[in-house]
Design an enzyme around this catalytic site. Structure first.
Site, PDB file in Angstrom:
ATOM      1  N   THR A 101     -16.571  38.927  28.349  1.00 38.78           N
ATOM      2  CA  THR A 101     -16.280  40.297  27.922  1.00 38.78           C
ATOM      3  C   THR A 101     -15.017  40.841  28.605  1.00 38.78           C
ATOM      4  O   THR A 101     -14.659  40.395  29.704  1.00 38.78           O
ATOM      5  CB  THR A 101     -17.478  41.223  28.276  1.00 38.78           C
ATOM      6  OG1 THR A 101     -17.078  42.590  28.178  1.00 38.78           O
ATOM      7  CG2 THR A 101     -17.975  40.994  29.694  1.00 38.78           C
ATOM      8  N   ASP A 102     -14.381  41.814  27.967  1.00 37.37           N
ATOM      9  CA  ASP A 102     -13.214  42.460  28.584  1.00 37.37           C
ATOM     10  C   ASP A 102     -13.613  43.263  29.825  1.00 37.37           C
ATOM     11  O   ASP A 102     -12.765  43.630  30.639  1.00 37.37           O
ATOM     12  CB  ASP A 102     -12.487  43.374  27.582  1.00 37.37           C
ATOM     13  CG  ASP A 102     -13.331  44.538  27.085  1.00 37.37           C
ATOM     14  OD1 ASP A 102     -14.544  44.581  27.374  1.00 37.37           O
ATOM     15  OD2 ASP A 102     -12.775  45.415  26.398  1.00 37.37           O
ATOM     16  N   GLU A 103     -14.921  43.518  29.982  1.00 35.30           N
ATOM     17  CA  GLU A 103     -15.359  44.335  31.122  1.00 35.30           C
ATOM     18  C   GLU A 103     -15.135  43.624  32.448  1.00 35.30           C
ATOM     19  O   GLU A 103     -15.146  44.252  33.501  1.00 35.30           O
ATOM     20  CB  GLU A 103     -16.814  44.768  30.946  1.00 35.30           C
ATOM     21  CG  GLU A 103     -16.965  45.591  29.681  1.00 35.30           C
ATOM     22  CD  GLU A 103     -18.254  46.370  29.558  1.00 35.30           C
ATOM     23  OE1 GLU A 103     -18.843  46.744  30.575  1.00 35.30           O
ATOM     24  OE2 GLU A 103     -18.656  46.614  28.397  1.00 35.30           O
ATOM     25  N   TYR A 142     -23.411  44.852  35.490  1.00 35.87           N
ATOM     26  CA  TYR A 142     -23.324  44.025  34.276  1.00 35.87           C
ATOM     27  C   TYR A 142     -22.026  43.227  34.271  1.00 35.87           C
ATOM     28  O   TYR A 142     -22.018  42.005  34.111  1.00 35.87           O
ATOM     29  CB  TYR A 142     -23.406  44.907  33.017  1.00 35.87           C
ATOM     30  CG  TYR A 142     -22.866  44.223  31.772  1.00 35.87           C
ATOM     31  CD1 TYR A 142     -23.544  43.155  31.180  1.00 35.87           C
ATOM     32  CD2 TYR A 142     -21.662  44.632  31.185  1.00 35.87           C
ATOM     33  CE1 TYR A 142     -23.042  42.508  30.041  1.00 35.87           C
ATOM     34  CE2 TYR A 142     -21.151  43.994  30.056  1.00 35.87           C
ATOM     35  CZ  TYR A 142     -21.846  42.935  29.484  1.00 35.87           C
ATOM     36  OH  TYR A 142     -21.342  42.295  28.369  1.00 35.87           O
ATOM     37  N   LYS A 165     -21.358  39.159  34.423  1.00 40.59           N
ATOM     38  CA  LYS A 165     -20.606  38.417  33.400  1.00 40.59           C
ATOM     39  C   LYS A 165     -19.414  37.701  34.043  1.00 40.59           C
ATOM     40  O   LYS A 165     -19.070  36.591  33.658  1.00 40.59           O
ATOM     41  CB  LYS A 165     -20.117  39.366  32.294  1.00 40.59           C
ATOM     42  CG  LYS A 165     -21.200  39.916  31.390  1.00 40.59           C
ATOM     43  CD  LYS A 165     -21.901  38.852  30.567  1.00 40.59           C
ATOM     44  CE  LYS A 165     -21.030  38.229  29.506  1.00 40.59           C
ATOM     45  NZ  LYS A 165     -21.775  37.280  28.644  1.00 40.59           N
TER      46      LYS A 165
HETATM   47  P1  NAD Z   1     -27.749  41.751  22.837  1.00 41.51           P
HETATM   48  O1  NAD Z   1     -28.379  42.396  24.014  1.00 41.51           O
HETATM   49  O2  NAD Z   1     -27.853  42.402  21.506  1.00 41.51           O
HETATM   50  O3  NAD Z   1     -28.344  40.264  22.669  1.00 41.51           O
HETATM   51  C1  NAD Z   1     -28.623  39.440  23.745  1.00 41.51           C
HETATM   52  C2  NAD Z   1     -29.584  38.346  23.264  1.00 41.51           C
HETATM   53  O4  NAD Z   1     -29.805  37.433  24.351  1.00 41.51           O
HETATM   54  C3  NAD Z   1     -30.965  38.871  22.848  1.00 41.51           C
HETATM   55  O5  NAD Z   1     -31.357  38.266  21.630  1.00 41.51           O
HETATM   56  C4  NAD Z   1     -31.875  38.439  23.991  1.00 41.51           C
HETATM   57  O6  NAD Z   1     -33.219  38.209  23.584  1.00 41.51           O
HETATM   58  C5  NAD Z   1     -31.203  37.160  24.446  1.00 41.51           C
HETATM   59  N1  NAD Z   1     -31.504  36.835  25.843  1.00 41.51           N
HETATM   60  C6  NAD Z   1     -31.451  37.675  26.923  1.00 41.51           C
HETATM   61  N2  NAD Z   1     -31.824  37.018  28.033  1.00 41.51           N
HETATM   62  C7  NAD Z   1     -32.089  35.731  27.665  1.00 41.51           C
HETATM   63  C8  NAD Z   1     -32.493  34.560  28.369  1.00 41.51           C
HETATM   64  N3  NAD Z   1     -32.720  34.584  29.699  1.00 41.51           N
HETATM   65  N4  NAD Z   1     -32.657  33.418  27.683  1.00 41.51           N
HETATM   66  C9  NAD Z   1     -32.441  33.387  26.329  1.00 41.51           C
HETATM   67  N5  NAD Z   1     -32.085  34.453  25.611  1.00 41.51           N
HETATM   68  C10 NAD Z   1     -31.901  35.617  26.270  1.00 41.51           C
HETATM   69  O7  NAD Z   1     -26.252  41.503  23.259  1.00 41.51           O
HETATM   70  P2  NAD Z   1     -24.930  41.406  22.358  1.00 41.51           P
HETATM   71  O8  NAD Z   1     -24.299  42.738  22.299  1.00 41.51           O
HETATM   72  O9  NAD Z   1     -25.252  40.670  21.104  1.00 41.51           O
HETATM   73  O10 NAD Z   1     -24.028  40.509  23.308  1.00 41.51           O
HETATM   74  C11 NAD Z   1     -24.008  39.085  23.160  1.00 41.51           C
HETATM   75  C12 NAD Z   1     -23.025  38.505  24.160  1.00 41.51           C
HETATM   76  O11 NAD Z   1     -21.723  39.029  23.902  1.00 41.51           O
HETATM   77  C13 NAD Z   1     -23.329  38.857  25.614  1.00 41.51           C
HETATM   78  O12 NAD Z   1     -23.061  37.721  26.408  1.00 41.51           O
HETATM   79  C14 NAD Z   1     -22.364  39.988  25.940  1.00 41.51           C
HETATM   80  O13 NAD Z   1     -22.042  40.010  27.310  1.00 41.51           O
HETATM   81  C15 NAD Z   1     -21.172  39.573  25.084  1.00 41.51           C
HETATM   82  N6  NAD Z   1     -20.287  40.685  24.664  1.00 41.51           N
HETATM   83  C16 NAD Z   1     -20.804  41.772  24.056  1.00 41.51           C
HETATM   84  C17 NAD Z   1     -19.938  42.794  23.619  1.00 41.51           C
HETATM   85  C18 NAD Z   1     -20.497  44.008  22.909  1.00 41.51           C
HETATM   86  O14 NAD Z   1     -19.741  44.936  22.651  1.00 41.51           O
HETATM   87  N7  NAD Z   1     -21.765  44.053  22.543  1.00 41.51           N
HETATM   88  C19 NAD Z   1     -18.582  42.686  23.840  1.00 41.51           C
HETATM   89  C20 NAD Z   1     -18.079  41.544  24.480  1.00 41.51           C
HETATM   90  C21 NAD Z   1     -18.946  40.540  24.871  1.00 41.51           C
HETATM   91  P1  TYD Z   2     -21.741  51.277  25.577  1.00 39.82           P
HETATM   92  O1  TYD Z   2     -22.056  51.171  24.125  1.00 39.82           O
HETATM   93  O2  TYD Z   2     -22.869  51.317  26.544  1.00 39.82           O
HETATM   94  O3  TYD Z   2     -20.722  50.089  25.913  1.00 39.82           O
HETATM   95  P2  TYD Z   2     -19.894  49.792  27.273  1.00 39.82           P
HETATM   96  O4  TYD Z   2     -20.423  50.592  28.375  1.00 39.82           O
HETATM   97  O5  TYD Z   2     -20.180  48.333  27.457  1.00 39.82           O
HETATM   98  O6  TYD Z   2     -18.466  50.085  26.941  1.00 39.82           O
HETATM   99  O7  TYD Z   2     -20.863  52.583  25.811  1.00 39.82           O
HETATM  100  C1  TYD Z   2     -19.618  52.765  25.181  1.00 39.82           C
HETATM  101  C2  TYD Z   2     -18.989  54.012  25.769  1.00 39.82           C
HETATM  102  O8  TYD Z   2     -19.774  55.143  25.403  1.00 39.82           O
HETATM  103  C3  TYD Z   2     -18.961  53.994  27.295  1.00 39.82           C
HETATM  104  O9  TYD Z   2     -17.746  54.618  27.728  1.00 39.82           O
HETATM  105  C4  TYD Z   2     -20.144  54.830  27.694  1.00 39.82           C
HETATM  106  C5  TYD Z   2     -20.252  55.845  26.570  1.00 39.82           C
HETATM  107  N1  TYD Z   2     -21.613  56.316  26.267  1.00 39.82           N
HETATM  108  C6  TYD Z   2     -21.858  57.689  26.186  1.00 39.82           C
HETATM  109  O10 TYD Z   2     -20.958  58.530  26.385  1.00 39.82           O
HETATM  110  N2  TYD Z   2     -23.125  58.088  25.880  1.00 39.82           N
HETATM  111  C7  TYD Z   2     -24.143  57.198  25.667  1.00 39.82           C
HETATM  112  O11 TYD Z   2     -25.308  57.623  25.415  1.00 39.82           O
HETATM  113  C8  TYD Z   2     -23.867  55.796  25.756  1.00 39.82           C
HETATM  114  C9  TYD Z   2     -24.959  54.778  25.535  1.00 39.82           C
HETATM  115  C10 TYD Z   2     -22.581  55.406  26.054  1.00 39.82           C
END
Ligand code: NAD
Ligand code: TYD
Length: 347
Positions: free
Chosen positions: A122-124, A147, A151
């Site tokens: 992730t970019d985080e 988090y 990562k």
């Molecule tokens: P999500 O929380 O929707 O999905 C995570 C999945 O992983 C779930 O299905 C959960 O059951 C499974 N999981 C959790 N712990 C597990 C374990 N110990 N063993 C097997 N399965 C397990 O998350 P997401 O938003 O789909 O993110 C997916 C990936 O992408 C993550 O690695 C996250 O860090 C990365 N990512 C997410 C974003 C975003 O904006 N959502 C951006 C960049 C990277």
């Molecule tokens: P989020 O979806 O949790 O993603 P991330 O923290 O990984 O970027 O949040 C996106 C942005 O929105 C983040 O700056 C936090 C803000 N946020 C709120 O202001 N209110 C909320 O209830 C949530 C969940 C997030």
């Protein structure tokens, strides 16, 4: 190709499963997912293809992982604890899954002779981007939330497995995703699901934090490009160049749902809150010919429409509520603590 996808019952993983089945008619997918609160089989209900098989399991369970990896050509590793706010409350599960789970998966994959391992990072991991700057793959990493730190641990381990063992790992760092099937604790689906009910929308701090929003299907096409054309040991940033403040995003969504801005409610800021995320994705563009295709305007409209016509999905995935999840976590910790204290007392 025999592909293993971890975390394929979650938001991005399930969209990637659909993407691969539609784009690659000869591929099979084994989907390894623990089904935590954010993973749900309802999310895969429309996936009827026999080339997809689901295996419930923890990526930290060595035996289960070894079994699941038999005959695997490539892995796309999504499984993670993914919500910053939860990591602030308790980072235990984040370290277990994101760091130790990834290490277990990397080891098993190396011993199984897997030929490609894509780690979805992730970019985080870069931390907050100063105004006017965009992070490149060479930028230092400086994660600010538990988090992001977990990562970064996974990300660095993957890098080390390439350096130490020449294990063919590729790392992707993507920005904030939005789109269908995202668990409604994240900002975009949270706004939609609360706005339709006329509930207040919590805006952290001043709401002027900036995120670069990418549609999940653009992320999936980036991962597809990395899987097929990426170079071993490399990192690829995947950004969309859609930088918006949280307030702007919230207002746009409220407009699409047909609700007033008066629902916006300023609440206490998230501790350690990153002010801005911004990526330079020139490398993915030049090397892989990848670029996002979905504009924020179209993508948000499509996403809002999807949530409005899938309220049954929201109802089902949130049936196992936050409260049930936390009760289970805390009960476990409380009982371990009790055992330790009792043992201590006997001594
Ligand atoms: P999500 O929380 O929707 O999905 C995570 C999945 O992983 C779930 O299905 C959960 O059951 C499974 N999981 C959790 N712990 C597990 C374990 N110990 N063993 C097997 N399965 C397990 O998350 P997401 O938003 O789909 O993110 C997916 C990936 O992408 C993550 O690695 C996250 O860090 C990365 N990512 C997410 C974003 C975003 O904006 N959502 C951006 C960049 C990277
Ligand atoms: P989020 O979806 O949790 O993603 P991330 O923290 O990984 O970027 O949040 C996106 C942005 O929105 C983040 O700056 C936090 C803000 N946020 C709120 O202001 N209110 C909320 O209830 C949530 C969940 C997030």
């Amino acid at each position: 190709m025999k592909l293993v996808v971890t975390g394929g019952a979650g938001f991005i993983g399930s969209n990637f499963v659909r993407h691969v089945l539609a784009r690659h008619p000869r591929y099979t997918i084994r989907n390894l997912d623990k089904l935590t609160y954010s993973g749900n089989l309802h999310t895969l209900q429309d996936v009827k293809d026999r080339r997809h098989t689901f295996v419930r399991g923890d990526i930290g369970d060595r035996r289960r992982v070894q079994e699941a990896l038999k005959g695997t050509d490539a892995i796309v590793h999504f499984a993670a604890e993914s919500h910053v706010d939860r990591s602030i409350l308790d980072s235990t599960a984040f370290i277990k899954t994101n760091v130790l789970g990834t290490q277990c998966l990397l080891d098993a994959a190396r011993h199984a002779g897997v030929k490609r391992f894509v780690l979805v990072s992730t970019d985080e991991v870069y931390g907050s981007a100063p105004t006017g700057e965009k992070f490149t793959e060479e930028s230092l990493i400086a994660p600010n939330s538990p988090y992001a730190a977990s990562k970064a641990g996974a990300d660095l381990l993957a890098r080390a497995y390439f350096r130490t063992y020449r294990f063919p790992v590729i790392i992707t760092r993507c920005t904030n995703n939005y789109g269908p099937y995202q668990y409604p604790e994240k900002f975009v689906p949270l706004i939609i699901s609360r706005a339709v009910k006329g509930e207040s929308i919590p805006v952290y701090g001043d709401g002027l934090q900036i995120r670069d929003w990418i549609h999940v299907m653009d992320h999936c096409s980036g991962l597809d490009a990395v899987l097929h054309q990426g170079r071993d040991g490399e990192i690829y940033n995947l950004g969309a160049g859609n930088e918006w403040t949280n307030l702007e995003i919230a207002r746009r969504i409220l407009q699409l749902v047909g609700k007033s801005d008066s629902l916006l409610t300023y609440v206490q800021d998230r501790p350690g809150h990153d002010r801005r995320y911004a990526l330079n994705s020139d490398k993915a563009e030049k090397e892989l010919g990848w670029g996002p295709q979905i504009t924020l305007e179209d993508g948000l409209k499509q996403t809002v429409d999807w949530y409005l016509s899938n309220d049954e999905w929201i109802r089902r995935v949130t049936a196992r509520t936050y409260r049930a999840y936390y009760r289970q976590q805390y009960d476990q910790r409380a009982s371990t603590m009790k055992k330790v204290l009792t043992r201590g007392g006997k001594k």
